[in-house]
Write an enzyme that holds these catalytic residues in place. Structure first.
Site, PDB file in Angstrom:
ATOM      1  N   THR A   1       0.832  -1.170   0.017  1.00 56.61           N
ATOM      2  CA  THR A   1      -0.134   0.080  -0.013  1.00 56.61           C
ATOM      3  C   THR A   1       0.989   1.231   0.100  1.00 56.61           C
ATOM      4  O   THR A   1       0.472   2.387  -0.693  1.00 56.61           O
ATOM      5  CB  THR A   1      -1.108   0.033   1.173  1.00 56.61           C
ATOM      6  OG1 THR A   1      -1.638  -1.148   1.104  1.00 56.61           O
ATOM      7  CG2 THR A   1      -1.953   1.353   1.283  1.00 56.61           C
TER       8      THR A   1
ATOM      9  N   SER B   1       1.464  -6.982  -0.752  1.00 59.18           N
ATOM     10  CA  SER B   1       2.210  -7.979   0.146  1.00 59.18           C
ATOM     11  C   SER B   1       1.767  -9.389   0.253  1.00 59.18           C
ATOM     12  O   SER B   1       2.435 -10.386   0.456  1.00 59.18           O
ATOM     13  CB  SER B   1       2.211  -7.680   1.738  1.00 59.18           C
ATOM     14  OG  SER B   1       0.972  -7.368   2.165  1.00 59.18           O
TER      15      SER B   1
ATOM     16  N   THR C   1       1.365  -4.334   4.375  1.00 57.23           N
ATOM     17  CA  THR C   1       1.142  -4.531   5.876  1.00 57.23           C
ATOM     18  C   THR C   1       0.539  -5.737   6.014  1.00 57.23           C
ATOM     19  O   THR C   1       0.807  -6.467   7.099  1.00 57.23           O
ATOM     20  CB  THR C   1       0.319  -3.522   6.490  1.00 57.23           C
ATOM     21  OG1 THR C   1      -0.935  -3.282   5.773  1.00 57.23           O
ATOM     22  CG2 THR C   1       1.081  -2.093   6.607  1.00 57.23           C
ATOM     23  N   ASP C   2      -0.155  -6.564   5.017  1.00 58.51           N
ATOM     24  CA  ASP C   2      -0.847  -7.783   5.289  1.00 58.51           C
ATOM     25  C   ASP C   2       0.184  -8.704   5.599  1.00 58.51           C
ATOM     26  O   ASP C   2      -0.245  -9.605   6.518  1.00 58.51           O
ATOM     27  CB  ASP C   2      -1.431  -8.156   3.907  1.00 58.51           C
ATOM     28  CG  ASP C   2      -2.825  -7.206   3.652  1.00 58.51           C
ATOM     29  OD1 ASP C   2      -3.201  -6.228   4.615  1.00 58.51           O
ATOM     30  OD2 ASP C   2      -3.428  -7.372   2.522  1.00 58.51           O
TER      31      ASP C   2
END
Length: 326
Positions: free
Chosen positions: A13, A57, A90-91
């Protein structure tokens, strides 16, 4: 004299903008653009950028993490940096950070960061997080701390941090112990150091490891499927402090008879697997089968540790020893 920090970008992101046609975020920002968007970055360190990838990610894999680990060690050995920042979606940020923490040879600071808002969104959090991560990586106190995760001015140990909210920027937490430190004004302040642990440096890894979450009334069919699929290892994300329904236990024991390593973790967000109970399906009831207890590792981190460990050995006693040293 300012430190030289290499920012290695992988995507996520933090490197996305909204597609005007779909309205959704898509990869759109280069690594150089990311660094250029951070006001005052050069005041804290001399920064250069290496673009490893530019993908969401969820597209990361254990193989890509392995390649990223080798890249950081190569750049470190060449003396090209005093520290590193990895920007990441971030996932799965916590997974890559943990994998690096387990596999890197370098003792130079490595800090992983990301963003919850795209680069084109109001109040994008990427620039601030990059600045904080660079400052953390350039700080003398960060050396020897293992891989760090820095977002929202908090610094966490890679082993313990997790994403706790799907969209809130203040999402990363260590649910057991809290942050190691924080970015304050002109200072990086640490309150504690993470516990040391062994690292693994296999020549290859075994990515064919399944993660299976337990649920009430589980009949074990999916565990049986793992055996039929020829997996090399299985992580069972158990109930409570490491318990599974009885039919699931039956199939876990069948996997062990096939010689497949099985690691038991807990799906509970904090706490550890414990041998508290002796009823059928408890961790204690499976102890003699050689099931490996995953401690306080999340299921997805235990899966990556098992993938790394299987690159070194498939002997169950040695695998148990590796997990016990975590």
């Amino acid at each position: 004299m300012k430190k030289h920090i290499i920012v290695i970008t992988t995507g996520g992101t933090i490197a996305m903008k909204k597609d005007p046609e779909t309205g959704g975020l898509v990869p759109a920002v280069s690594g150089e653009d990311l660094a250029a968007a951070v006001p005052g970055l050069s005041d804290w360190a001399d920064v250069s950028v290496v673009e490893f990838s530019n993908v969401p990610s969820g597209w990361m894999s254990a193989e890509k993490m392995f390649d990223l680990s080798h890249l950081i060690d190569k750049l470190s050995e060449e003396g090209k940096a005093d520290g590193f920042v990895v920007t990441h979606g971030t996932d799965t940020l916590e997974e890559t950070a943990f994998f690096l923490d387990m596999s890197l040879k370098t003792e130079k600071p490595v800090c992983v960061t990301g963003a919850m808002r795209g680069a084109s969104e109001l109040s994008a959090d990427g620039p601030e997080n990059i600045l904080s991560a660079v400052r953390t990586a350039a700080d003398d106190m960060s050396k020897g701390m293992g891989v760090l995760v820095c977002l929202q001015d908090r610094i966490y140990a890679a082993k313990d941090v997790t994403k706790s909210h799907t969209t809130n920027p203040d999402t990363f937490r260590d649910l057991n112990y809290g942050p190691l430190g924080a970015v304050y004004g002109k200072e990086i302040i640490y309150g504690r150091r993470p516990m040391p642990h062994a690292r693994l440096h296999p020549e290859t890894i075994e990515p064919n490891v399944w993660l299976i979450s337990a649920w009430s009334g589980m009949d074990g069919e999916i565990v049986k499927c793992a055996g039929k699929a020829g997996v090399k290892g299985v992580v069972i994300d158990g109930l409570g402090c490491g318990n599974v329904p009885p039919l699931c236990r039956k199939e876990i024991l069948a996997l062990r008879k096939q010689g497949i390593p099985v690691v038991l973790t807990t799906r509970v967000p904090s706490g550890s697997v414990m041998q508290e109970y002796s009823y059928e399906g408890s961790a204690l009831s499976m102890k003699e089968s050689g099931i490996i207890l995953g401690g306080d590792l999340s299921g997805w981190k235990a899966r990556l540790l098992l993938a790394l460990a299987l690159g070194e050995t498939n002997e169950n006693e040695r695998l148990q020893e590796i997990f016990e040293k975590m």
